[in-house]
Design a protein around this motif. Structure first.
Motif, PDB file in Angstrom:
ATOM      1  N   SER A   1       0.798  -1.221   0.000  1.00 33.32           N
ATOM      2  CA  SER A   1       0.000   0.000   0.000  1.00 33.32           C
ATOM      3  C   SER A   1       0.835   1.277   0.000  1.00 33.32           C
ATOM      4  N   LEU A   2       2.141   1.171   0.223  1.00 34.46           N
ATOM      5  CA  LEU A   2       3.001   2.349   0.293  1.00 34.46           C
ATOM      6  C   LEU A   2       3.839   2.480  -0.967  1.00 34.46           C
TER       7      LEU A   2
ATOM      8  N   GLN B   1       7.231   6.615   0.734  1.00 37.32           N
ATOM      9  CA  GLN B   1       6.593   6.308   2.009  1.00 37.32           C
ATOM     10  C   GLN B   1       7.292   5.149   2.718  1.00 37.32           C
TER      11      GLN B   1
ATOM     12  N   ALA C   1       0.160  -0.857   7.920  1.00 39.85           N
ATOM     13  CA  ALA C   1       0.023  -0.016   6.726  1.00 39.85           C
ATOM     14  C   ALA C   1      -0.931  -0.649   5.725  1.00 39.85           C
TER      15      ALA C   1
ATOM     16  N   GLY D   1      -4.533  -0.369   6.396  1.00 40.31           N
ATOM     17  CA  GLY D   1      -5.099   0.970   6.367  1.00 40.31           C
ATOM     18  C   GLY D   1      -5.076   1.678   7.707  1.00 40.31           C
TER      19      GLY D   1
ATOM     20  N   THR E   1      -0.533   5.388   8.010  1.00 37.58           N
ATOM     21  CA  THR E   1      -0.158   6.092   6.798  1.00 37.58           C
ATOM     22  C   THR E   1       1.178   6.796   7.019  1.00 37.58           C
TER      23      THR E   1
ATOM     24  N   ASN F   1       3.056  10.163   5.994  1.00 35.57           N
ATOM     25  CA  ASN F   1       2.958  11.466   5.376  1.00 35.57           C
ATOM     26  C   ASN F   1       4.352  11.932   4.978  1.00 35.57           C
TER      27      ASN F   1
END
Length: 308
Positions: free
Chosen positions: A118-119, A123, A269, A272, A275, A277
């Protein structure tokens, strides 16, 4: 390979963009082609010689401990990874010389985990050191439990952003200190924001009249003193910056490479619940500028170097 290295201690002027030999590969390591490397305050401290008293340091010294990239070769003793795997790592070794501000890094498998799907690269490169610091501080040093109230100082910063999200994932109520311009950001992470500075204890007690169960100090000094007024058990105070926490009976946290902990962050991660930033990215050759921005201490989230 191209790398960011220093040959002496000093300010940004000692940082060089050099051609260096490719790293040697130990039997329990993999060679990673770096796509992104996180910038952390400790990188500047290494550059300035502030870790020389506690860690063996050798020049030329490639800076950096965070990395995300693709496995290019594996050592003969490695079964956990294969060529082509996408990984991230907090690649701190027993001595300081072969860091991650480079096109290639030889990473012991104990320092790695698979990159979260997901990153993106930036990230993933910004997660390991700060994420592990937050995770180990909250889970191990503070033993945060569901239903508890945790005070996090500097909750909008690199470590603080992760600590806020991890504490929420652990089921805690989070009160986070930050400048007012970051209050909405903290709310988006699940925290109740309060302004830091004079009167902090009263502002926290307005939200939690009985005080808080635990405090995670990422600032030191007055923030640590405020924590002692708000936490009944001093053993539930932890700091990553101020060893004076030990005099209070609390815990000092120095992050450790841990593959299982890093994999747990990856799972958060991909679920969900965590996250990353990324406040700013710089190409590898501009590492000095990235460190200077990091030194200002006002960025929200992570600064990351990208490697083409």
């Amino acid at each position: 390979m191209k790398a960011i290295a220093i040959n002496r201690y000093g300010g940004p002027e000692v940082v060089e963009y050099l051609d260096l030999p490719d790293p040697k590969l130990a039997p329990d390591a993999v060679l990673v082609r770096v796509r992104a490397a996180g910038v952390n305050p400790v990188d500047r401290q290494v550059r300035e010689g502030l870790v020389d008293a506690v860690l063996d340091v050798h020049f030329p010294l490639v800076l950096g401990w965070d990395a995300a990239g693709v496995v290019e070769r594996v050592g003969p003793g490695v079964t956990e990874y294969q060529v082509g795997d996408k990984v991230m790592g907090y690649v701190r070794k027993d001595s300081v010389q072969h860091g991650t501000y480079a096109e290639l890094v030889a990473a012991p498998v104990r320092t790695l985990a698979h990159k979260p799907a997901s990153l993106d690269w930036a990230q993933a490169g910004g997660l390991p050191l700060a994420g592990l610091t937050a995770y180990q501080g909250l889970r191990d040093a503070l033993a945060v439990k569901p239903g508890e109230t945790v005070l996090i100082h500097a909750a909008a910063g690199g470590v603080g952003s992760f600590a806020t999200q991890i504490a929420v994932a652990l089921g805690a109520r989070v009160i986070g200190t930050a400048g007012e311009h970051n209050h909405e950001y903290l709310r988006s992470l699940g925290a109740e924001p309060v302004r830091y500075g004079s009167g902090l204890v009263d502002r926290v007690r307005a939200l939690a009249p009985q005080g808080v169960d635990a405090a995670f100090d990422l600032v030191g000094g007055p923030a640590l003193a405020a924590s002692r007024e708000l936490v009944a058990d001093p053993g539930r105070i932890a700091s990553i910056v101020d060893p004076a926490v030990l005099d209070l009976g609390g815990r000092f946290v120095f992050v450790r490479p841990d593959a299982a902990d890093l994999a747990a962050l990856a799972d958060l991660a991909d679920a969900g619940r965590l996250t990353v930033n990324v406040a700013a990215t710089f190409p590898l050759a501009q590492a000095a500028s990235a460190q200077s921005l990091n030194a200002e201490g006002r960025t929200r989230g992570k600064i990351v170097l990208t490697v083409d």
